[in-house]
Write a protein that holds these residues in place. Sequence first.
Motif, short mmCIF file in Angstrom:
data_model
loop_
_atom_site.label_atom_id
_atom_site.label_comp_id
_atom_site.label_asym_id
_atom_site.label_seq_id
_atom_site.Cartn_x
_atom_site.Cartn_y
_atom_site.Cartn_z
N ALA A 123 0.79 -1.13 0.15
CA ALA A 123 -0.17 -0.05 -0.04
C ALA A 123 0.88 1.26 -0.13
O ALA A 123 0.55 2.40 -0.76
N ALA A 124 2.11 1.23 0.66
CA ALA A 124 3.04 2.06 0.99
C ALA A 124 3.69 2.61 -0.65
O ALA A 124 4.40 3.53 -0.69
N SER A 125 3.80 1.50 -1.37
CA SER A 125 4.45 1.54 -2.53
C SER A 125 3.65 1.76 -3.85
O SER A 125 4.22 1.52 -5.06
N GLU A 126 2.29 2.17 -3.58
CA GLU A 126 1.47 2.33 -4.89
C GLU A 126 1.94 3.35 -5.66
O GLU A 126 2.54 4.45 -5.42
N VAL A 127 1.55 3.20 -7.13
CA VAL A 127 2.16 4.17 -7.86
C VAL A 127 1.23 5.45 -7.72
O VAL A 127 2.03 6.58 -7.97
N ALA A 128 0.13 5.54 -7.50
CA ALA A 128 -0.55 6.73 -7.41
C ALA A 128 -0.30 7.60 -6.17
O ALA A 128 -0.38 8.62 -6.04
N LEU A 129 0.59 6.95 -5.36
CA LEU A 129 0.99 7.54 -4.03
C LEU A 129 2.43 8.25 -4.25
O LEU A 129 2.47 9.44 -3.80
N VAL A 130 3.29 7.37 -4.69
CA VAL A 130 4.60 7.67 -5.06
C VAL A 130 4.92 8.67 -6.05
O VAL A 130 5.74 9.91 -5.98
N PRO A 132 3.03 11.09 -8.22
CA PRO A 132 2.73 12.41 -8.05
C PRO A 132 3.82 13.09 -7.27
O PRO A 132 4.14 14.50 -7.77
N VAL A 133 4.33 12.65 -6.10
CA VAL A 133 5.49 13.50 -5.48
C VAL A 133 6.65 13.56 -6.23
O VAL A 133 7.29 14.51 -6.02
N GLN A 134 7.00 12.39 -6.89
CA GLN A 134 8.32 12.51 -7.59
C GLN A 134 8.33 13.30 -8.83
O GLN A 134 9.23 13.98 -8.99
N VAL A 135 7.12 13.43 -9.40
CA VAL A 135 6.90 14.24 -10.39
C VAL A 135 7.09 15.71 -10.00
O VAL A 135 7.74 16.75 -10.69
N LEU A 136 6.43 16.12 -8.78
CA LEU A 136 6.47 17.46 -8.21
C LEU A 136 8.17 17.84 -8.12
O LEU A 136 8.56 18.88 -8.28
N VAL A 137 8.91 16.80 -7.73
CA VAL A 137 10.34 17.05 -7.49
C VAL A 137 11.11 17.64 -8.88
O VAL A 137 11.81 18.56 -8.78
N ILE A 138 10.79 16.73 -9.93
CA ILE A 138 11.32 17.05 -11.18
C ILE A 138 10.84 18.68 -11.72
O ILE A 138 11.68 19.42 -12.14
N GLU A 139 9.44 18.72 -11.38
CA GLU A 139 8.96 20.07 -12.09
C GLU A 139 9.38 21.49 -11.07
O GLU A 139 9.65 22.43 -11.65
N PRO A 170 6.85 11.58 -16.20
CA PRO A 170 5.78 10.76 -15.30
C PRO A 170 5.67 9.29 -16.02
O PRO A 170 5.46 8.29 -15.12
N ALA A 171 5.82 8.98 -17.24
CA ALA A 171 5.71 7.69 -17.97
C ALA A 171 6.95 6.72 -17.39
O ALA A 171 6.75 5.79 -16.98
N LEU A 172 8.24 7.66 -17.20
CA LEU A 172 9.18 6.59 -16.87
C LEU A 172 9.06 6.37 -15.35
O LEU A 172 9.42 5.30 -15.02
N LEU A 173 8.51 7.44 -14.44
CA LEU A 173 8.49 7.14 -13.15
C LEU A 173 7.36 6.12 -12.80
O LEU A 173 7.41 5.31 -11.82
N ILE A 174 6.30 6.09 -13.58
CA ILE A 174 5.04 5.33 -13.50
C ILE A 174 5.83 3.78 -13.65
O ILE A 174 5.48 2.83 -13.21
N HIS A 181 6.50 -1.97 -7.11
CA HIS A 181 5.42 -2.22 -6.35
C HIS A 181 5.20 -3.66 -6.50
O HIS A 181 4.99 -4.26 -5.56
N ARG A 182 5.65 -4.34 -7.55
CA ARG A 182 5.44 -5.74 -7.69
C ARG A 182 6.38 -6.51 -6.84
O ARG A 182 6.39 -7.54 -6.68
N ARG A 183 7.85 -6.07 -6.81
CA ARG A 183 8.83 -6.58 -6.26
C ARG A 183 9.04 -6.21 -4.98
O ARG A 183 10.21 -6.46 -4.00
N ILE A 184 8.31 -5.45 -4.09
CA ILE A 184 8.52 -4.95 -2.81
C ILE A 184 8.78 -6.05 -1.80
O ILE A 184 9.55 -5.49 -0.82
N HIS A 185 7.99 -7.19 -1.87
CA HIS A 185 8.36 -8.32 -0.83
C HIS A 185 9.73 -8.81 -1.18
O HIS A 185 10.45 -9.42 -0.09
N ARG A 186 10.67 -8.49 -1.94
CA ARG A 186 12.09 -8.75 -2.18
C ARG A 186 13.13 -7.89 -1.57
O ARG A 186 14.24 -8.35 -1.35
N ASP A 187 12.60 -6.70 -1.02
CA ASP A 187 13.40 -5.79 -0.80
C ASP A 187 12.65 -5.29 0.59
O ASP A 187 11.59 -4.57 0.76
N ASP A 188 13.65 -5.17 1.60
CA ASP A 188 13.29 -4.83 3.11
C ASP A 188 13.91 -3.45 3.43
O ASP A 188 13.81 -3.08 4.75
#
Length: 244
Positions: A123-130, A132-139, A170-174, A181-188
Amino acid sequence: MSVPVYVVNASMAVLLLLLALFAGLSAGCLAFRRTTNSLKRTAVLTLAILGSMTLLAAAKLIMLIATYSYRSWFVLDNALLFFVLILLPTAAIAYYSLPRLIDLAKLMIKSPEETANRTKRRAASEVALVVPVQVLVIEAFLYASIQVFPLGMAYRKEMLAVGLAVLASPALLIWRQSIRHRRIHRDDGTAVSHKVKRVLVFTMACLLLAFGIIYTMNNAKTLSRAAERDLPVHVTMMNPPAKD
């Protein structure tokens, strides 16, 4: 542009960039928190940073309105950039990221050492959460660059190329975040790369702050000298003293 307007404008842009950097780091690190308590505190911190950015953006809008009568073309041009590069991604954050951050900030904690399970980390790694904030950093970086280094129309081709790259980001960040998000269980979150990224962000923030202050002050001095050279010279004719 007057010296005070330039200094305030550039300072606000640099401060927005610094806050965006920390917000991007905080949002990106959410899914790598090891405990539920740490995950909740990071979500609260991210909300606090985004709230500070909102207040600063509101102050920026007030400044633009207050200086409209000074030079309307400058204010309209700056307002357009501010709307496209800052307000649009902020609106996306309010719509996509904010509800998810609030849900994470309301997590119930059974014990301080409770491990954040896979569901919470996903839930914390959802694309819709992360993203938009990263796009704001670039802009925010692009906006600060334009405000601190006013290039003018002579570099319109270069500015257009950068603008197209920003539109593609945004396309690259998504794409990147969807893989995470799919591999989050492999990274602690204990990998060395995460620590290096945090150090790099803090180092970049310090360098940006120092460089922004130095360059802004130098530009302010240049503008001040140019204004002094353009001042009209008033010559007062005095009658010669009468001879005895």
